[in-house]
Write a protein that holds these residues in place. Structure first.
Motif, short mmCIF file in Angstrom:
data_model
loop_
_atom_site.label_atom_id
_atom_site.label_comp_id
_atom_site.label_asym_id
_atom_site.label_seq_id
_atom_site.Cartn_x
_atom_site.Cartn_y
_atom_site.Cartn_z
N LEU A 205 -1.65 -2.99 82.95
CA LEU A 205 -1.09 -3.32 83.87
C LEU A 205 -0.46 -4.52 82.82
CD1 LEU A 205 -1.86 -2.36 86.91
CD2 LEU A 205 -0.31 -0.70 85.56
N ASP A 206 -0.75 -5.13 82.51
CA ASP A 206 -0.60 -6.70 81.63
C ASP A 206 -0.54 -6.79 80.07
OD1 ASP A 206 -1.06 -7.84 84.16
OD2 ASP A 206 -3.04 -8.71 84.16
N LEU A 207 -0.84 -5.79 79.20
CA LEU A 207 -0.45 -4.94 77.78
C LEU A 207 1.32 -5.62 78.12
CD1 LEU A 207 -2.18 -3.31 76.47
CD2 LEU A 207 -1.55 -2.05 76.21
N PRO A 208 1.74 -5.51 78.88
CA PRO A 208 3.34 -6.30 77.97
C PRO A 208 2.98 -7.70 77.68
CG PRO A 208 3.85 -4.25 79.30
CD PRO A 208 2.25 -4.85 79.19
N CYS A 209 2.71 -8.16 78.84
CA CYS A 209 2.01 -10.27 78.82
C CYS A 209 1.18 -10.18 77.62
CB CYS A 209 1.25 -9.98 80.12
SG CYS A 209 2.29 -9.78 81.64
N LEU A 210 -0.03 -9.12 77.17
CA LEU A 210 -0.58 -9.84 76.09
C LEU A 210 -0.31 -9.80 74.84
CD1 LEU A 210 -3.73 -10.22 74.77
CD2 LEU A 210 -3.68 -7.64 75.11
N SER A 211 0.86 -8.73 74.62
CA SER A 211 2.02 -8.80 73.84
C SER A 211 2.45 -9.80 73.70
CB SER A 211 2.97 -7.90 73.65
OG SER A 211 4.03 -7.14 73.04
N ALA A 212 3.03 -10.34 74.96
CA ALA A 212 4.23 -10.99 74.36
C ALA A 212 3.04 -12.47 74.38
CB ALA A 212 4.48 -11.51 75.79
N THR A 213 2.54 -12.80 74.97
CA THR A 213 0.65 -13.91 74.49
C THR A 213 -0.08 -13.69 73.00
OG1 THR A 213 0.17 -14.27 76.42
CG2 THR A 213 -1.00 -14.96 74.80
N LEU A 214 0.67 -13.13 72.69
CA LEU A 214 -0.06 -12.40 70.24
C LEU A 214 1.06 -13.41 69.85
CD1 LEU A 214 -1.73 -8.86 70.67
CD2 LEU A 214 -2.86 -11.15 70.66
N VAL A 215 1.96 -12.67 70.60
CA VAL A 215 3.12 -13.73 69.74
C VAL A 215 3.26 -15.24 70.10
CG1 VAL A 215 5.82 -13.65 69.77
CG2 VAL A 215 4.60 -10.88 70.18
N LEU A 216 3.65 -15.63 71.24
CA LEU A 216 2.95 -16.96 70.95
C LEU A 216 1.77 -17.24 70.47
CD1 LEU A 216 4.01 -17.07 74.70
CD2 LEU A 216 5.62 -17.57 73.14
N GLN A 217 0.76 -16.71 70.38
CA GLN A 217 -0.18 -17.48 69.40
C GLN A 217 0.09 -17.62 67.88
OE1 GLN A 217 -3.56 -14.72 69.53
NE2 GLN A 217 -5.27 -16.25 69.23
N LEU A 218 0.49 -16.73 67.38
CA LEU A 218 1.40 -16.47 65.94
C LEU A 218 2.51 -17.54 66.12
CD1 LEU A 218 1.30 -13.33 64.48
CD2 LEU A 218 -0.43 -14.87 64.83
N ARG A 219 3.03 -18.18 67.30
CA ARG A 219 4.38 -18.78 66.33
C ARG A 219 3.47 -20.20 66.93
NH1 ARG A 219 9.72 -16.21 69.50
NH2 ARG A 219 9.87 -14.79 68.16
N SER A 220 2.50 -20.55 67.65
CA SER A 220 2.81 -21.90 68.14
C SER A 220 1.85 -22.41 66.80
CB SER A 220 1.38 -21.33 69.30
OG SER A 220 0.10 -21.20 69.23
N ILE A 221 1.11 -21.40 65.71
CA ILE A 221 0.34 -21.99 64.94
C ILE A 221 1.56 -21.94 63.52
CG2 ILE A 221 -0.70 -21.28 62.70
CD1 ILE A 221 -2.45 -19.67 64.75
N CYS A 222 2.36 -20.95 63.21
CA CYS A 222 3.82 -22.33 62.56
C CYS A 222 4.74 -22.30 63.16
CB CYS A 222 4.45 -20.30 61.86
SG CYS A 222 3.36 -18.98 61.66
N LEU A 223 5.19 -22.80 63.93
CA LEU A 223 6.39 -23.52 64.62
C LEU A 223 5.85 -25.15 65.13
CD1 LEU A 223 8.24 -20.78 66.66
CD2 LEU A 223 8.28 -21.63 64.24
N PRO A 224 6.61 -25.99 64.62
CA PRO A 224 5.80 -27.36 65.31
C PRO A 224 5.96 -27.65 66.58
CG PRO A 224 8.25 -27.07 63.85
CD PRO A 224 7.93 -26.47 63.86
N ILE A 225 5.72 -28.81 67.30
CA ILE A 225 5.58 -29.15 68.54
C ILE A 225 7.24 -28.78 69.03
CG2 ILE A 225 4.83 -30.17 70.38
CD1 ILE A 225 2.05 -30.27 68.95
#
Length: 820
Positions: free
Chosen positions: A492-512
């Motif tokens: 049921l939380d799979l869409p949340c996991l999908s969004a979190t994985l996107v955020l995980q990669l963006r947090s590495i690539c994008l500056p604060i």
């Protein structure tokens, strides 16, 4: 779809007249009679192929044209070979014009001519004859046919084996095995051509033989392999390369030829083995852990291997060859392409070792030290992740026999790889395919793999369209009594996991983002220590940390802006499919206590879902369907969870926000809250349920809908009325209350319009249903037998049985009634 221009050309090719085609053929014959075949000839051959392939009917070419095109198969220009083979495959050969090759002209055979031969083969006997001709050319000395013809033999033979492995006899197998041993083990160690020493007296006598080299530039001190380099290669060195490419398919196939009773098993092994090395185009850096020369000890094997039968000798030489490749892969290559070649050869070498160990168990103990050392060397480098798959296959197949601890392999495969490489599409495909093909073995030998489902589901959350087919097969194996509840929450939380994985990669690539600057709020929340625990739970690697988290609603608020991200939307679309599989599986492994817990999860999570358009409605539809299934299989669940079900059904807000699941909860209460389903069902319980549903029905029919909400669906109202009537038929003291309500409903709807139903047809249907129930309740005994019929009445379903006369009588009575 074709472009407009392509469709126009295809249409012209299909509608060409016979006279025009004859003129075109005559023109092509004249062109082919010329000494030089230029661009005009190539263009005409392409046009002819389009004409022949654009129609479903097979044509026959004029004899002269057929003969001319047939001669192009031996042309030195490969483009003409390709076109002539493609054209002839679209035509019927004329009598006497079939393509034939005998021992004298087999040297002219190339891959394009072989493709035509295979297309014209009408039976297994034709393939056997072709095999015999090819293998006779192998028996001849290399001075008789040109040596370069042998380079086409193994690819053609490989294609034939893929279609019909039974066309080889034992003598053929013995011959090929002997040749493969010679090519693999005894190829020349001198570069082809030789190198001139330079100077005035340069000539054939002054060319010095140059030994082959390793990838790190050092002179090779052992036999030639595919990982040896040089300025040019001799013919037997090329056959060494072809033999290595052909070897694994041959090892798997001749086993099925010589042991026909295990053909199905061999086919499965062939599919599994071949799947591990396809598409290995690596894109990692060319660093290697160890630099320098490795002196191979493979050549120091005993000469007793020459006394082995051909099959066993080939197995031994294949073993030595693979060991040498593994040693060579430890050298630091100078070129990036050579590094990629090392990785691809490692995959193939370990797969071949797996094959030979499956054939000869005694080789397991010799192979495992080498494979174990290779795993220890590569396991820390994620750039070799795809090389680990055949190593894991080797451990799975032979680890138990060698009594080796495989725990570190599975932690790497199911732990680190999905967690850090979930966005590697090739690795995801191959790892999921590995799981599918080895599912039974994993369940038997690696039962802990089910606890890694939070990690494995990251592949699905990241790229749902590509991975959903794999998880349709894998998900039932992940459903156990210990993982069912947590797995349901995770799906049921799979869409949340999908969004979190996107955020995980963006947090590495994008500056604060700077204060006051524009940025993703969800990304800021992901980086915030106060919300870190929410995201870490979603990113957990193993099950057992808890079924879910307390602040789900807060998590959904933080991820609200992700509800329209394409990757998240695609992921949400796969969840209903997986939920159906989950519920269909869980009823086979769970007891009533676990099923009761799942019902509570469904009621709770119906209001705790990420706000994605249509997502909640689809999940409610799945919950509704399987709630009915669970209660039908175990009616006592309704009494067990009566408090929670009544609490859900007694909330008027659920009528407007959760129409689908609310309707089915009400139906379940009315249908299964009965002494006939569970002896624990008391009059007090029936009365409390009646009062809760009565209050909801009175509230929605006595006032308008809340602001912003639509009118309640007619199905909700009729289901509530039916449930009240059913409960009243089991406790006759409640019948006057139901009858009073139904009579008031009839009076109110006839006197004026109502605010809770805007459609006149729906209102008529509701009133009609109320009148039917009112009429039934006038005779309580009849009402109970109609509204709650005993099982012996409902089970046969005579009115649906086409083998008895009742359906025919009912249709006849219906026709008579309607005609009047």
């Amino acid at each position: 779809m074709y472009s407009h221009g392509s469709e126009s050309l295809i249409k012209q090719a299909r509608e060409i007249q016979e006279s025009e085609l004859q003129k075109f053929n005559n023109r092509l014959v004249k062109l082919l009679q010329g000494k030089e075949l230029g661009h005009e000839t190539v263009d005409c051959l392409q046009r002819l192929h389009l004409i022949l392939s654009a129609t479903k009917y097979t044509r026959t070419l004029p004899p002269e044209l057929q003969k001319r095109i047939l001669s192009l198969l031996s042309s030195p220009v490969e483009q003409l070979q390709v076109l002539s083979s493609a054209v002839l495959r679209e035509t019927l050969p004329l009598p006497g014009q079939e393509l034939h090759y005998n021992q004298e002209n087999t040297s002219q055979l190339n891959s394009h001519a072989a493709a035509l031969l295979l297309s014209q083969a009408g039976s297994r006997a034709d393939l056997s004859s072709l095999c015999a001709q090819l293998l006779r050319s192998l028996e001849s000395r290399q001075s008789e046919p040109p040596a370069h013809s042998l380079t086409h033999t193994l690819p053609i033979l490989n294609t034939i084996l893929a279609h019909s492995p039974e066309c080889l006899t034992e003598d053929h197998i013995t011959l090929v095995s002997k040749k493969l041993v010679d090519w693999l083990r005894y190829a020349s160690i001198i570069q082809g051509g030789g190198t001139s020493s330079g100077g005035f007296f340069t000539g054939p006598r002054s060319r010095q033989p140059v030994p082959i080299a390793e990838l790190d530039g050092t002179v090779s001190g052992d036999f030639f392999t595919v990982l040896c380099v040089g300025q040019s290669f001799t013919d037997d060195q090329w056959m060494n390369v072809y033999s290595f490419s052909f070897l694994r398919h041959w090892l798997l196939t001749y086993h099925s030829v010589s042991n026909s009773n295990t053909t199905a098993d061999t086919a499965n092994r062939l599919q599994l083995s071949l799947s591990l090395s396809h598409s290995h185009s690596f894109s990692n850096d060319d660093r290697s852990e160890v630099d320098g020369s490795v002196v191979s000890m493979v050549s120091a094997t005993s000469s007793s291997s020459r006394l082995l039968p051909p099959k066993e000798r080939l197995r031994e030489k294949a073993f030595q060859y693979c060991q040498r490749l593994i040693e060579q892969s430890d050298r630091k290559a100078h070129k990036r392409t050579d590094t990629d070649l090392q990785k691809a050869c490692l995959v193939e070498a370990v797969c071949i070792l797996d094959c030979v160990c499956a054939e000869d168990a005694s080789l397991v103990y010799r192979a495992f030290p080498c494979v174990k050392a290779l795993f220890g060397r590569l396991s820390s480098d994620l750039s070799f992740a795809r090389v680990m798959l055949p190593i894991a296959q080797f451990y799975l197949n032979h680890g138990e026999m060698a009594a080796v601890d495989c725990e570190s392999v599975w932690k790497l495969m199911f732990g680190r790889f999905p967690a850090e490489l979930f966005n590697d599409q090739f690795l995801a495909h191959e790892l999921l395919r590995f799981l599918r093909l080895n599912l039974e073995s994993l369940q038997l030998r690696v039962p802990q793999y089910t606890h890694y489902f939070p990690n494995l589901l990251k592949f699905l959350a990241w790229d749902s369209p590509a991975a959903v087919d794999d998880f349709v097969d894998l998900l039932p194996s992940l459903v156990t009594a210990g993982t069912a509840v947590e797995l349901l929450h995770t799906l049921l939380d799979l869409p949340c996991l999908s969004a979190t994985l996107v955020l995980q990669l963006r947090s590495i690539c994008l500056p604060i983002s700077e204060p006051g600057g524009r940025g993703l709020l969800s990304l800021d929340a992901f980086r915030s220590p106060s919300f870190r625990g929410l995201f870490l739970f979603l990113l957990r690697g193993e099950a057992g940390a808890g079924d879910t988290i307390d602040r789900l609603s807060k998590l959904h608020e933080l991820l609200a802006e992700a509800s329209d991200w394409p990757r998240v939307v695609q992921c949400a679309q796969t969840v209903p499919v997986l939920l159906h599989i989950f519920f269909n599986t869980v009823i086979t492994v769970a007891d009533e206590k676990l099923l009761a817990h799942l019902i509570l999860v469904m009621l709770e999570r119906s209001s705790l879902l990420l706000n994605i358009p249509k997502y909640s409605k689809e999940i409610h539809r799945v919950f509704s369907r399987h709630l009915l299934t669970l209660c039908k299989l175990h009616p006592s669940l309704v009494v067990d969870q009566s408090h929670e079900l009544l609490e859900f059904a007694g909330a008027t807000a659920n009528v407007y926000s959760k129409e689908e699941i609310y309707t089915h909860v009400v139906w379940v209460l009315g249908e299964y809250l009965s002494v006939s389903c569970d002896s624990r069902c008391s009059v007090r319980l029936i009365t409390s349920c009646f009062e809760a549903l009565e209050a909801v029905l009175f509230e929605i029919t006595s006032s308008g809908s809340p602001r912003g909400a639509v009118c309640p669906a007619p199905r909700v109202i009729t289901t509530l009325m039916s449930a009240l009537a059913k409960l009243a038929s089991r406790s006759h003291d409640l019948i006057p209350r139901v009858s009073l309500f139904l009579s008031k409903l009839r009076t109110v709807t006839r006197s004026r319009s109502v605010a809770w139903c805007s459609d006149e047809e729906d209102l008529v249907a509701i009133v009609t249903r109320g009148e039917e129930l009112w009429s039934l309740l006038k005779a309580p005994g009849v009402a109970q037998s109609v509204l709650t019929p005993p099982p012996y009445v409902t089970t046969p379903q005579w009115h649906r049985d086409t083998n008895v006369a009742m359906p025919l009588r009912l249709r006849a009575l219906t026709n008579l009634t309607q005609s009047q």
